[in-house]
Design a protein around this motif. Structure first.
Motif, PDB file in Angstrom:
ATOM      1  N   MET A   1      -0.243  18.050 -11.717  1.00  0.00           N
ATOM      2  CA  MET A   1      -0.669  16.932 -10.851  1.00  0.00           C
ATOM      3  C   MET A   1      -1.445  17.495  -9.668  1.00  0.00           C
ATOM      4  SD  MET A   1       1.733  14.077  -8.989  1.00  0.00           S
ATOM      5  CE  MET A   1       2.213  13.246 -10.483  1.00  0.00           C
ATOM      6  N   SER A   2      -2.589  16.916  -9.358  1.00  0.00           N
ATOM      7  CA  SER A   2      -3.432  17.425  -8.276  1.00  0.00           C
ATOM      8  C   SER A   2      -2.822  17.081  -6.921  1.00  0.00           C
ATOM      9  CB  SER A   2      -4.830  16.820  -8.367  1.00  0.00           C
ATOM     10  OG  SER A   2      -4.779  15.465  -7.992  1.00  0.00           O
ATOM     11  N   THR A   3      -3.262  17.826  -5.901  1.00  0.00           N
ATOM     12  CA  THR A   3      -2.805  17.566  -4.529  1.00  0.00           C
ATOM     13  C   THR A   3      -3.160  16.143  -4.108  1.00  0.00           C
ATOM     14  OG1 THR A   3      -3.188  19.885  -4.029  1.00  0.00           O
ATOM     15  CG2 THR A   3      -2.900  18.429  -2.168  1.00  0.00           C
ATOM     16  N   THR A   4      -4.384  15.702  -4.466  1.00  0.00           N
ATOM     17  CA  THR A   4      -4.819  14.345  -4.118  1.00  0.00           C
ATOM     18  C   THR A   4      -3.889  13.307  -4.737  1.00  0.00           C
ATOM     19  OG1 THR A   4      -7.100  15.100  -4.039  1.00  0.00           O
ATOM     20  CG2 THR A   4      -6.757  12.737  -4.180  1.00  0.00           C
ATOM     21  N   SER A   5      -3.557  13.496  -6.007  1.00  0.00           N
ATOM     22  CA  SER A   5      -2.663  12.542  -6.689  1.00  0.00           C
ATOM     23  C   SER A   5      -1.305  12.488  -6.006  1.00  0.00           C
ATOM     24  CB  SER A   5      -2.502  12.936  -8.159  1.00  0.00           C
ATOM     25  OG  SER A   5      -3.743  12.904  -8.812  1.00  0.00           O
ATOM     26  N   GLU A   6      -0.795  13.663  -5.615  1.00  0.00           N
ATOM     27  CA  GLU A   6       0.506  13.701  -4.938  1.00  0.00           C
ATOM     28  C   GLU A   6       0.440  12.986  -3.584  1.00  0.00           C
ATOM     29  OE1 GLU A   6       1.244  17.843  -4.740  1.00  0.00           O
ATOM     30  OE2 GLU A   6       1.992  17.995  -6.792  1.00  0.00           O
ATOM     31  N   LEU A   7      -0.655  13.268  -2.857  1.00  0.00           N
ATOM     32  CA  LEU A   7      -0.857  12.601  -1.565  1.00  0.00           C
ATOM     33  C   LEU A   7      -0.823  11.090  -1.719  1.00  0.00           C
ATOM     34  CD1 LEU A   7      -3.822  14.251   0.426  1.00  0.00           C
ATOM     35  CD2 LEU A   7      -1.541  13.774   1.285  1.00  0.00           C
ATOM     36  N   LEU A   8      -1.594  10.606  -2.699  1.00  0.00           N
ATOM     37  CA  LEU A   8      -1.738   9.160  -2.871  1.00  0.00           C
ATOM     38  C   LEU A   8      -0.466   8.521  -3.416  1.00  0.00           C
ATOM     39  CD1 LEU A   8      -5.403   9.069  -4.194  1.00  0.00           C
ATOM     40  CD2 LEU A   8      -4.590   8.459  -1.921  1.00  0.00           C
ATOM     41  N   LYS A   9       0.226   9.251  -4.271  1.00  0.00           N
ATOM     42  CA  LYS A   9       1.485   8.703  -4.802  1.00  0.00           C
ATOM     43  C   LYS A   9       2.493   8.528  -3.673  1.00  0.00           C
ATOM     44  CE  LYS A   9       5.111   9.389  -8.229  1.00  0.00           C
ATOM     45  NZ  LYS A   9       5.745  10.301  -9.197  1.00  0.00           N
ATOM     46  N   GLY A  10       2.576   9.544  -2.797  1.00  0.00           N
ATOM     47  CA  GLY A  10       3.493   9.450  -1.661  1.00  0.00           C
ATOM     48  C   GLY A  10       3.108   8.315  -0.726  1.00  0.00           C
ATOM     49  N   ALA A  11       1.813   8.182  -0.487  1.00  0.00           N
ATOM     50  CA  ALA A  11       1.342   7.122   0.406  1.00  0.00           C
ATOM     51  C   ALA A  11       1.588   5.745  -0.192  1.00  0.00           C
ATOM     52  CB  ALA A  11      -0.140   7.312   0.708  1.00  0.00           C
ATOM     53  N   ALA A  12       1.430   5.630  -1.510  1.00  0.00           N
ATOM     54  CA  ALA A  12       1.599   4.328  -2.173  1.00  0.00           C
ATOM     55  C   ALA A  12       3.013   3.787  -1.990  1.00  0.00           C
ATOM     56  CB  ALA A  12       1.259   4.443  -3.652  1.00  0.00           C
ATOM     57  N   GLU A  13       3.979   4.697  -1.909  1.00  0.00           N
ATOM     58  CA  GLU A  13       5.379   4.269  -1.725  1.00  0.00           C
ATOM     59  C   GLU A  13       5.589   3.615  -0.353  1.00  0.00           C
ATOM     60  OE1 GLU A  13       7.586   7.798  -2.458  1.00  0.00           O
ATOM     61  OE2 GLU A  13       7.079   7.846  -4.599  1.00  0.00           O
ATOM     62  N   LEU A  14       4.687   3.924   0.601  1.00  0.00           N
ATOM     63  CA  LEU A  14       4.797   3.351   1.946  1.00  0.00           C
ATOM     64  C   LEU A  14       4.071   2.011   2.074  1.00  0.00           C
ATOM     65  CD1 LEU A  14       4.005   6.656   3.872  1.00  0.00           C
ATOM     66  CD2 LEU A  14       6.268   5.635   3.563  1.00  0.00           C
ATOM     67  N   PHE A  15       3.310   1.622   1.020  1.00  0.00           N
ATOM     68  CA  PHE A  15       2.480   0.414   1.049  1.00  0.00           C
ATOM     69  C   PHE A  15       2.944  -0.547  -0.054  1.00  0.00           C
ATOM     70  CE2 PHE A  15       0.070   3.084   3.655  1.00  0.00           C
ATOM     71  CZ  PHE A  15      -1.090   2.502   4.115  1.00  0.00           C
ATOM     72  N   PRO A  16       4.112  -1.155   0.094  1.00  0.00           N
ATOM     73  CA  PRO A  16       4.645  -1.955  -1.021  1.00  0.00           C
ATOM     74  C   PRO A  16       3.825  -3.197  -1.365  1.00  0.00           C
ATOM     75  CG  PRO A  16       5.959  -2.264   0.970  1.00  0.00           C
ATOM     76  CD  PRO A  16       5.004  -1.158   1.267  1.00  0.00           C
ATOM     77  N   GLY A  17       3.099  -3.758  -0.400  1.00  0.00           N
ATOM     78  CA  GLY A  17       2.397  -5.022  -0.668  1.00  0.00           C
ATOM     79  C   GLY A  17       0.908  -4.873  -0.882  1.00  0.00           C
ATOM     80  N   GLU A  18       0.464  -3.706  -1.314  1.00  0.00           N
ATOM     81  CA  GLU A  18      -0.977  -3.461  -1.453  1.00  0.00           C
ATOM     82  C   GLU A  18      -1.624  -4.399  -2.473  1.00  0.00           C
ATOM     83  OE1 GLU A  18      -4.048   0.097  -2.885  1.00  0.00           O
ATOM     84  OE2 GLU A  18      -1.916   0.538  -2.630  1.00  0.00           O
ATOM     85  N   VAL A  19      -2.762  -4.986  -2.103  1.00  0.00           N
ATOM     86  CA  VAL A  19      -3.604  -5.705  -3.073  1.00  0.00           C
ATOM     87  C   VAL A  19      -4.487  -4.644  -3.715  1.00  0.00           C
ATOM     88  CG1 VAL A  19      -5.372  -7.467  -3.400  1.00  0.00           C
ATOM     89  CG2 VAL A  19      -3.566  -7.812  -1.696  1.00  0.00           C
ATOM     90  N   VAL A  20      -4.208  -4.336  -4.972  1.00  0.00           N
ATOM     91  CA  VAL A  20      -4.780  -3.146  -5.603  1.00  0.00           C
ATOM     92  C   VAL A  20      -6.197  -3.402  -6.116  1.00  0.00           C
ATOM     93  CG1 VAL A  20      -4.510  -1.464  -7.466  1.00  0.00           C
ATOM     94  CG2 VAL A  20      -2.496  -2.281  -6.205  1.00  0.00           C
ATOM     95  N   THR A  21      -7.086  -2.467  -5.791  1.00  0.00           N
ATOM     96  CA  THR A  21      -8.466  -2.500  -6.268  1.00  0.00           C
ATOM     97  C   THR A  21      -8.600  -1.614  -7.496  1.00  0.00           C
ATOM     98  OG1 THR A  21      -9.348  -2.895  -4.054  1.00  0.00           O
ATOM     99  CG2 THR A  21     -10.852  -1.904  -5.652  1.00  0.00           C
ATOM    100  N   SER A  22      -9.175  -2.155  -8.541  1.00  0.00           N
ATOM    101  CA  SER A  22      -9.457  -1.372  -9.744  1.00  0.00           C
ATOM    102  C   SER A  22     -10.843  -0.749  -9.621  1.00  0.00           C
ATOM    103  CB  SER A  22      -9.413  -2.262 -10.988  1.00  0.00           C
ATOM    104  OG  SER A  22      -8.128  -2.826 -11.130  1.00  0.00           O
ATOM    105  N   ALA A  23     -11.052   0.316 -10.354  1.00  0.00           N
ATOM    106  CA  ALA A  23     -12.364   0.978 -10.402  1.00  0.00           C
ATOM    107  C   ALA A  23     -12.770   1.083 -11.869  1.00  0.00           C
ATOM    108  CB  ALA A  23     -12.299   2.340  -9.735  1.00  0.00           C
ATOM    109  N   HIS A  24     -13.485   0.052 -12.351  1.00  0.00           N
ATOM    110  CA  HIS A  24     -13.861  -0.012 -13.774  1.00  0.00           C
ATOM    111  C   HIS A  24     -15.088   0.857 -14.022  1.00  0.00           C
ATOM    112  CE1 HIS A  24     -11.163  -3.444 -13.977  1.00  0.00           C
ATOM    113  NE2 HIS A  24     -11.826  -4.019 -12.988  1.00  0.00           N
ATOM    114  N   VAL A  25     -15.068   1.620 -15.098  1.00  0.00           N
ATOM    115  CA  VAL A  25     -16.220   2.438 -15.479  1.00  0.00           C
ATOM    116  C   VAL A  25     -16.866   1.842 -16.727  1.00  0.00           C
ATOM    117  CG1 VAL A  25     -17.060   4.733 -16.123  1.00  0.00           C
ATOM    118  CG2 VAL A  25     -15.097   4.507 -14.562  1.00  0.00           C
ATOM    119  N   ARG A  26     -18.171   1.593 -16.649  1.00  0.00           N
ATOM    120  CA  ARG A  26     -18.908   1.207 -17.855  1.00  0.00           C
ATOM    121  C   ARG A  26     -20.179   2.036 -17.926  1.00  0.00           C
ATOM    122  NH1 ARG A  26     -22.574  -3.762 -16.765  1.00  0.00           N
ATOM    123  NH2 ARG A  26     -22.468  -4.024 -14.496  1.00  0.00           N
ATOM    124  N   HIS A  27     -20.759   2.083 -19.124  1.00  0.00           N
ATOM    125  CA  HIS A  27     -21.921   2.942 -19.328  1.00  0.00           C
ATOM    126  C   HIS A  27     -23.146   2.122 -19.695  1.00  0.00           C
ATOM    127  CE1 HIS A  27     -18.459   5.668 -19.749  1.00  0.00           C
ATOM    128  NE2 HIS A  27     -19.283   6.550 -19.189  1.00  0.00           N
TER     129      HIS A  27
END
Length: 708
Positions: A1-27
């Motif tokens: 697991m990358s450092t960035t992923s760990e950072l964000l996973k830890g932060a996500a636990e502090l933001f229980p009500g986040e309105v989540v943005t998706s990032a769709h990839v198309r070609h």
């Protein structure tokens, strides 16, 4: 697991009500330019719920970049683009989560998490493109700054780095990347000047003119044109050439200009602007890593400070509480308003007529004591409509229609017989206003609302001699009417729910921030400002020099000094309100003999501006009669703040408004009180004044402060 992923996973636990943005990839296949990856940011909601970046949203973008990074390395794509859902690109960090942070290291993780994700866009093996298709603010602007190229839609209504306005710095690259892209002076305009000017927004064309975007396209086919432009760039047919950034004396001058703007707006009382300018100053060497680390530190320090919490509190008051007024009756009770009457045709009445006709687009009729005044009032409205036409803010047909809707008539019976809502804006004297209401009641329909724009008089007393006092409501605007959003809606002792509901419905159509206020002397803003100004006047009368009294409250970072504000309001009006409040509360409100002398002398204020700066008018200085009690700035400030804290405590005990939050909302929207203070009560709590004066803070811990 990358450092960035760990950072964000830890932060996500502090933001229980986040309105989540998706990032769709198309070609997509770009003509003559190969396979292209397009990332679309979308939270799955319509444009009324703008896309934001919380920890999980950043993690989703990080995962999308994982995919395109691999494709770029493999050579299966020639470029990467990022855009938003219809009308919205992205509006920055999810502030709801920021409010919940309790530890400096968690705040630091938020800054680092954004940097770690966004900077990956600049290190891909292929060029990256940001397509600003709609509103872009804060982190939404910054994610695009990490890209190689940017395009912007001509229809973008709002583009800004508003962080300093809220008490933060642009902390995901803005302070470092923007000056290195467009130069320090333009960066200071966006980061400091626009932000401290009530969060002024850029339009799409301005974004292009500043050099933030490399190309400008019309909204109708914005993405298509952006992709064709991208293909031409990738084919080598278009070369983007940007002016060389001046890293010499111009950079220093820009930072100095920024400090001057910050001093003029917050007087050193709020740290965010100065932290942002320090980072801009250091960005001169082009060291991005050093700049990003400085942004992380500043972001974390400010998140854990009182200014940001107050800024978020103020933002939430304006955006949420201001749009859902506490205590307003059921809107279903509101009656339709198809014609408005205005009693009076002076400047205030004319401003009201202009506002009503622009927002309601219904007939508006003015009356006054003679035809000349009526003609002048109607003429004012017509002239203002013509100005809007000249600026391109109205078309010719719309201008003609609005002017045709505004008329005047000498006879109230003829003018108001079919009006649904009549507001008086006559001389601020009870007998005059009672006489006007008696005349109106004789000619208007039984269900017509009678509104008063009084700034300090009792609405109940005004209505007391009427046969139907239940339809009288206070409707107090603030000057200038077109700019200040606040509307104090005053419920008299007999005002019924239908009249009140109609008043709130009209306020909403006028696009005003309505606050329900009990019928009490001077209501909210004028009562607090009069107590505040009264203490300043008292210490001057007792012997403190004018300059010392004025400078004492500079640490509050108010938009103007007390005596400059008095000049704006008008000394005669200030004296009248202080007399009204002295009559109601003689133990706390005084009437200054010096102010009375200034009014008798016909002076417009205490200052002259011969040198371009305010200086005490020698004629006013000659009028002043002072005692021999001289206070220091600290003593003046303590006395003024204690008086204000006492008055707010009494107002809340009296039920003038529902909660302290309404006091702050009124001061922010009606008196331009700074966002970084959160109004006044968070500041009084933070400085310990509330506890000292009233034995308790105004707000619960965590409401406008770091949670315990």
């Amino acid at each position: 697991m990358s450092t960035t992923s760990e950072l964000l996973k830890g932060a996500a636990e502090l933001f229980p009500g986040e309105v989540v943005t998706s990032a769709h990839v198309r070609h997509l296949e770009l003509p003559g330019a190969g396979r292209f990856a397009l990332i679309t940011l979308d939270n799955g909601l319509d444009h009324t719920k703008p896309t934001t970046f919380g920890p999980q949203s950043l993690a989703n973008l990080d995962a999308a970049i994982d995919q395109v990074e691999k494709e770029a390395a493999d050579g299966t794509i020639t470029g990467v683009g990022i855009t938003g859902k219809p009308f919205i690109f992205a509006v920055g960090a999810d502030l709801k989560g920021v409010e919940l942070l309790k530890r400096h290291e968690d705040a630091l993780a938020i800054g680092r998490g954004g940097h770690e994700v966004f900077k990956r866009l600049s290190s891909l093996a292929v060029p990256t493109f940001a397509y600003y298709n709609g509103a872009a603010m804060g982190g939404g602007v910054e994610v695009g700054l990490h890209c190689t190229y940017r395009t912007v839609s001509a229809s973008v209504p709002a583009f800004s780095l508003p962080e300093v306005f809220l008490g933060l710095v642009p902390g995901w690259g803005g302070c470092t990347l923007l000056p290195n892209l467009v130069g320090a002076d333009r960066a200071v305009t966006v980061i400091i000047e626009n932000s401290l000017n009530q969060n002024r927004q850029l339009k799409g064309a301005q974004v292009f003119e500043l050099g933030i975007a490399d190309a400008l396209f019309e909204a109708a086919d914005f993405l298509e044109q952006s992709l064709l432009w991208t293909a031409a760039v990738l084919r080598g047919e278009i070369e983007v050439v940007r002016p060389e950034v001046d890293r010499g004396e111009a950079w220093e001058q820009a930072v100095a200009r920024g400090r001057g703007i910050a001093d003029g707006k917050v007087h050193g009382a709020a740290p965010a602007a100065y932290r942002a300018l320090d980072i801009v100053a250091a960005a001169r060497n082009g060291d991005l890593r050093q700049g990003f680390e400085a942004e992380d530190r500043a972001l974390a320090d400010l998140i854990m400070g009182g200014e940001l919490r107050s800024g978020i509190y103020a933002f939430n008051l304006v955006q949420r509480r201001g749009k859902r007024p506490v205590g307003a009756p059921d809107k279903a009770l509101a009656r339709p308003v198809t014609k408005v009457g205005v009693v009076g045709a002076g400047l205030m009445a004319s401003q009201l007529a202009l506002l009503f006709v622009r927002r309601l687009e219904v007939p508006v009729v003015l009356t006054d004591v003679d035809q000349e005044r009526i003609d002048k009032g109607v003429g004012y409205v017509h002239a203002e409509v013509d100005k809007l036409l000249a600026k391109g803010r109205l078309g010719q047909d719309a201008a003609n229609r609005l002017k045709a809707l505004v008329t005047g008539h000498l006879d109230k019976a003829t003018a108001f017989a079919d009006a649904d809502f009549v507001i008086e804006a006559v001389f601020e004297e009870m007998g005059v206003k009672q006489k006007v209401f008696a005349e109106l009641e004789a000619v208007v329909r039984p269900d017509a609302i009678l509104a008063t724009n009084t700034s300090s008089l009792s609405v109940s007393e005004m209505a007391s001699k009427l046969e139907h006092p239940e339809r009288v409501v206070g409707f107090h605007f603030f000057n200038p009417v077109a700019i200040l959003p606040l509307l104090e809606i005053v419920r008299g002792e007999t005002t019924d729910d239908a009249s009140l509901a109609t008043a709130f419905a009209v306020a909403k159509k006028l696009k005003k921030t309505a606050v329900l206020v009990k019928d009490a002397p001077a209501f909210v803003v004028n009562r607090i400002l009069t107590r505040f100004m009264g203490e300043i006047q008292n210490v001057i009368d007792e012997g403190t020099p004018v300059a010392v009294a004025e400078q004492a409250v500079e640490p509050l970072g108010l938009p103007m000094s007390p005596l400059v504000l008095l000049e704006l309001v008008g000394p005669a009006i200030g004296l009248h309100v202080s007399e009204t409040l002295h009559a109601a509360f003689p133990d706390r409100f005084t009437v200054s003999e010096n102010l009375a002398a200034v009014v008798r002398a016909g002076k417009r204020g205490f200052y002259v501006y011969d040198s371009g700066r305010p200086e005490l008018d020698p004629e006013v200085a000659a009028l002043l009669r002072q005692g021999d009690r001289v206070l220091t700035e600290a003593q003046v400030r303590e006395r003024v703040l204690e008086a204000v804290a006492q008055e707010i405590g009494l107002m809340l005990d009296e039920g003038v408004v529902a909660e302290a939050q309404d006091i702050d909302l009124c001061l922010i929207t009606g008196a331009g009180w700074p966002f970084h203070l959160g109004g006044i009560t968070p500041y009084l709590d933070r400085e310990g004044v509330s506890q000292r004066v009233n034995g308790k803070p105004f707000l619960e811990p965590g409401v406008a402060s770091v949670p315990a």
